[in-house]
Design an enzyme around this catalytic site. Structure first.
Site, short mmCIF file in Angstrom:
data_model
loop_
_atom_site.label_atom_id
_atom_site.label_comp_id
_atom_site.label_asym_id
_atom_site.label_seq_id
_atom_site.Cartn_x
_atom_site.Cartn_y
_atom_site.Cartn_z
N ARG A 1 42.23 33.65 39.16
CA ARG A 1 43.56 34.11 39.30
C ARG A 1 44.11 34.14 40.88
O ARG A 1 43.75 35.01 41.40
CB ARG A 1 43.78 35.43 38.56
CG ARG A 1 45.25 35.63 38.50
CD ARG A 1 45.10 37.28 37.89
NE ARG A 1 45.24 37.99 39.14
CZ ARG A 1 44.76 39.38 39.44
NH1 ARG A 1 44.31 39.89 38.18
NH2 ARG A 1 44.61 39.78 40.43
N HIS B 1 48.11 40.14 39.16
CA HIS B 1 48.06 40.03 37.66
C HIS B 1 49.41 39.95 36.93
O HIS B 1 49.53 39.34 36.04
CB HIS B 1 47.31 41.65 37.48
CG HIS B 1 47.51 42.05 36.02
ND1 HIS B 1 46.63 41.28 34.93
CD2 HIS B 1 48.17 42.77 35.24
CE1 HIS B 1 46.95 41.92 33.91
NE2 HIS B 1 47.78 42.68 33.99
N TYR C 1 43.10 45.21 46.76
CA TYR C 1 41.69 45.27 46.22
C TYR C 1 41.07 43.84 46.34
O TYR C 1 39.66 43.92 45.88
CB TYR C 1 41.82 45.66 44.68
CG TYR C 1 42.68 44.95 43.89
CD1 TYR C 1 42.17 43.67 43.24
CD2 TYR C 1 43.87 45.35 43.41
CE1 TYR C 1 43.06 42.70 42.38
CE2 TYR C 1 44.60 44.36 42.62
CZ TYR C 1 44.21 43.10 41.99
OH TYR C 1 45.09 42.57 41.43
#
Lengths: 376, 426
Positions: A271, A275, A284
């Site tokens: 990805r 998100h 992160y």
């Protein structure tokens, strides 16, 4: 010295990624086509023209994704879950399906939806919050996206059991992510599918991140390896190789149609975006990890292959880009032109027949709306 | 035709965001989806793509402003049509509720300073009485009617509800408000209170708020000890002067700060215990030196991180510091580059002071403040000479380190700066 010394944060790059080791790969990252002894025959018929069509799909889907992300930034959509980087996994698998097969997906499978025939205009209303369902599932053979993680694996299995009763040779496919494999629903679906030899393909896109949770924290072993425990055969495929994904999905579907039961495919992809549009992965994620995966970009890989074969000419590229722009324009126009639904339409389609409870709620809600000075 | 663009809810359920930077100016021509601004929400730093193609007519808010979702931030002049965009826009979920000026739910204008504020019943009632009386059931009314009553200064408890089961309706509230107006004259008409001429109130947002939170967290959890060392850095200044003329440093601004960064990295190699953090039941040491460089920017104090500083040569360090500072001042530092430092340098010398007692960047055990380099009379080869002198101030977390370790570390930095040739011996 007995001090504990923290190891530098291990950044997992594709080169060191254990999931990719041994994954089926037909197109190398440099764009070279190789044969695969087990799966190569499933894509023997796929030549330049078919690959060009897949290239067009991938570019268009990436453009749809970018346009929808922009629409969210412009206040036209409430939210959008980008699929950037997962084009090959989605398109390679969806193009393996027959029109009478049925796909059960999560919310990120907008590339699958595009391949199933969902129009760009139908992709956005749900994310704008003006409808509960953007398309007719039976027209396109794809259920409305499931937001509850892994629930669609059960729906796909149930649908596949129905196909069995009907004596159909169609199949169901469930799309889910690495995070979904940690959910109980996924385990239950695998148990049922294996017990009944249901014609269902479990297509797991391991995109490495369950929101901010890396896949390495969720599973010490490979996700594909889990399927064996349920008695379901599995394969790991390079999810950024559209040709390999097409091949393994075709093989799994053929097995399902022939009564061989369920299969599990782990498509190892990445990805590249957040998100959702409400997420900030730079908080992160190691930027080096992203860089490393950028070098495995699924579109670049196919473009390199087609360019080397001399079929992806500058004119061809421009035509594909123009097609993508046209689709994006169509989607934007449809999105910004969507009417605001009548609040009372909330009560439609709850039951097929009149229902006194709903009627009561409806009357109350109408009175509530009337309490505004400037009533409808 | 003028099109206004209002700040959307860029995350899920945000009410405001900070406009960090405009990427366009009034009069600029922009294309659809061209990036026009950077916005920092509570969740992410995001870029805003233009919703229109046209010319930027007006920027409503200056950079650094915290803007409520739904407020106009920019206007475009777009081709076609001649009517301006003042019709109510659809109530997009991306904007939350439609602003009141734009349509439903329309309410009467609020009169400032009229009617005493509606008394809050439970608080104004004597305690004894409250204890005796059973708590009355809350008057039944829908939220918009409650809001109207509040705006009109009508106590719902005083209104007879004529709706279903005693429900207070909009008409009931309006009637009650009307009756009240007919009766006692309201003290009203004073208009809004005059703005306070003595005080300026500045909302605490963005970087200011985060700095405040981080400093409170650090100052009141880590016991700080600060030590000072004043050193003769003439040799380092001469070395820098010489290096600036060499090809390697031609493109680089070789600053004293870069030399201090280098000296600090060398000192960490000998005193790895300072590159650590307190983690409750353990002390976590990091091998790599991720060097935080405190930078004053128009938006406030930020500490961008120079990763793996221990592995960099002097030219590389100087260049990285230059880039970090420029990026930070432009407000373009990515959130990932603002976290993960293991030790920090604060260059207070650029403001012309000698030292201070720096507060630790949370999660670190040491911070070094570098003072100004000034000519001072100094002992030199048995006499007094004018030398380039600076003061180094080091604060340490006394949970992690003792005075001895801090002092040895500080002295090591000072030694390198006094005699940079000793770096050769490493």
């Amino acid at each position: 010295m007995s001090h504990a010394v923290a190891a530098p944060r291990a950044s997992r790059t594709p080169d060191s990624d254990p999931a990719l080791r041994g994954a089926i790969r037909i197109l190398t990252p440099a764009g070279e086509r190789r044969d695969d002894p087990e799966y190569g025959s499933h894509v023997a018929d796929v030549g330049d023209d078919e690959l060009l069509a897949l290239y067009d799909d991938m570019v268009v889907v990436r453009r749809i994704d970018a346009e929808a992300t922009n629409l969210q930034r412009q206040g036209e959509l409430a939210l959008w879950p980008p699929l950037l980087g997962q084009e090959a996994a989605q398109i390679g698998s969806a193009r393996a399906l027959r029109s009478d097969d049925f796909a059960f997906t999560s919310y990120r499978e907008n590339g699958v939806a595009y391949c199933r025939g969902v129009t760009p205009a139908e992709l956005v209303p749900v994310w704008r919050g003006v409808t509960a369902s953007g398309w007719d599932p039976y027209r396109v053979g794809m259920a409305t996206p499931q937001v509850i993680i892994a629930a669609q694996t059960l729906h796909a299995t149930g649908y596949a059991l129905g196909l069995q009763y009907d004596g159909s040779d169609a199949a169901a496919i469930a799309y889910f992510g690495d995070g979904a494999t940690s959910e109980g629903d996924a385990s239950e679906a695998l148990v049922f599918a294996a017990s009944y030899k249901a014609p269902v393909v479990f297509f797991c896109q391991n995109n490495h991140w369950a929101i901010s949770e890396p896949v390495s924290l969720q599973s010490g072993s490979s996700l594909a390896g889990r399927a064996a425990g349920f008695g379901v055969p599995s394969v790991t495929v390079d999810g950024n190789d559209v040709l390999a994904v097409l091949a393994v999905t075709r093989a799994a579907l053929a097995r399902a149609r022939a009564g061989g039961g369920p299969s599990f495919i782990e498509a190892v992809t990445y990805r590249m975006g957040p998100h959702t549009t409400a997420d900030d992965p730079t908080r992160y994620r190691d930027p080096e990890e992203l860089e490393a995966w950028r070098r495995l970009d699924p579109i670049d890989r196919l473009a390199a292959h087609l360019s080397a074969r001399g079929v992806l000419t500058d004119e061809r590229r421009a035509a594909v880009t123009a097609h993508a722009a046209e689709v994006a324009h169509e989607m934007r126009a449809a999105c910004t032109g969507l009417p605001e639904p009548d609040p009372m339409s909330l009560f439609e389609h709850v039951y097929t027949t009149p229902h006194p409870g709903i009627e009561r709620q409806k009357a109350r809600y109408a009175r509530y709306l009337d309490s505004f000075e400037d009533a409808r | 035709m003028i099109k206004e663009f209002r700040l959307p809810d860029l995350g899920e359920g945000l009410t405001e965001s900070e406009l960090v930077q405009w990427r366009v100016a009034e009069g600029d021509e922009v294309g659809l989806d061209q990036i026009i601004a950077e916005v920092e929400t509570a969740k992410a730093m995001v870029e805003l793509p233009s919703p229109h193609a046209g010319v930027v007519e007006r920027l409503y808010v200056p950079p650094g402003t915290t803007v409520n979702v739904g407020e106009p931030i920019i206007a475009f002049r777009v081709a076609g049509g001649d009517e301006d965009d003042d019709a109510p826009q659809p109530n997009l979920v991306g904007y939350g509720a439609v602003p009141e000026s734009n349509g439903r739910p329309a309410r009467r204008p609020r009169r400032h300073g009229t009617a005493p504020a509606p008394e809050s019943e439970p608080e104004s009632r004597p305690v004894a009485e409250e204890a005796e009386r059973p708590a009355p059931e809350r008057v039944r009314a829908t939220p918009p009617v409650r809001r109207l009553a509040e705006q009109l200064g009508v106590r719902l408890a005083d209104v007879n509800g004529t709706g279903e089961n005693g429900l207070v309706t909009r008409q009931d509230v309006e009637r009650a408000a009307h009756a009240a107006e007919g009766g006692a004259s309201s003290p009203a008409a004073s208009g809004p209170a005059a703005p306070d001429a003595e005080l300026e109130r500045i909302p605490v947002t963005g970087v200011r708020r985060r700095t405040a939170e981080a400093m409170v967290a650090s100052a009141f959890t880590a016991p700080h000890v600060t030590m000072f060392l004043t050193v003769d850095v003439t040799a380092t200044m001469e070395l820098l002067e010489r290096l600036r003329t060499t090809p390697e440093f031609r493109e680089v601004r070789l600053t004293f700060l870069a030399a201090v960064a280098k000296a600090l990295c060398l000192a960490v190699a000998d005193h790895p215990d300072v590159n650590a953090r307190w983690a409750g039941d353990e002390i976590v040491r990091t091998r790599a030196v991720h060097l935080g460089i405190a930078a004053a920017t128009p938006r406030g104090l930020v500490v961008p991180v120079l990763r793996d500083a221990q592995a960099r040569g002097l030219a590389d360090l100087a260049r990285a510091i230059m880039d970090l500072a420029a990026t930070a001042r432009a407000g373009r530092t990515a959130p990932a580059d603002l976290s993960g430092s293991t030790i920090t340098i604060s260059n207070v010398g650029v403001f012309g002071v000698d030292g201070g007692t720096p507060i630790l960047n949370p999660g670190e055990a040491a911070i070094l403040a570098v003072g100004q380099v000034a000519k001072r009379p100094w002992e030199w080869q048995g006499g007094i000479a004018l030398r380039s002198v600076t003061t180094l101030s080091l604060s340490i977390d006394h949970r992690v380190l003792d005075g001895e370790q801090g002092s040895r570390f500080l002295a090591a930095i000072g030694r390198t700066l006094t005699d940079p040739a000793t770096a050769f011996t490493r």
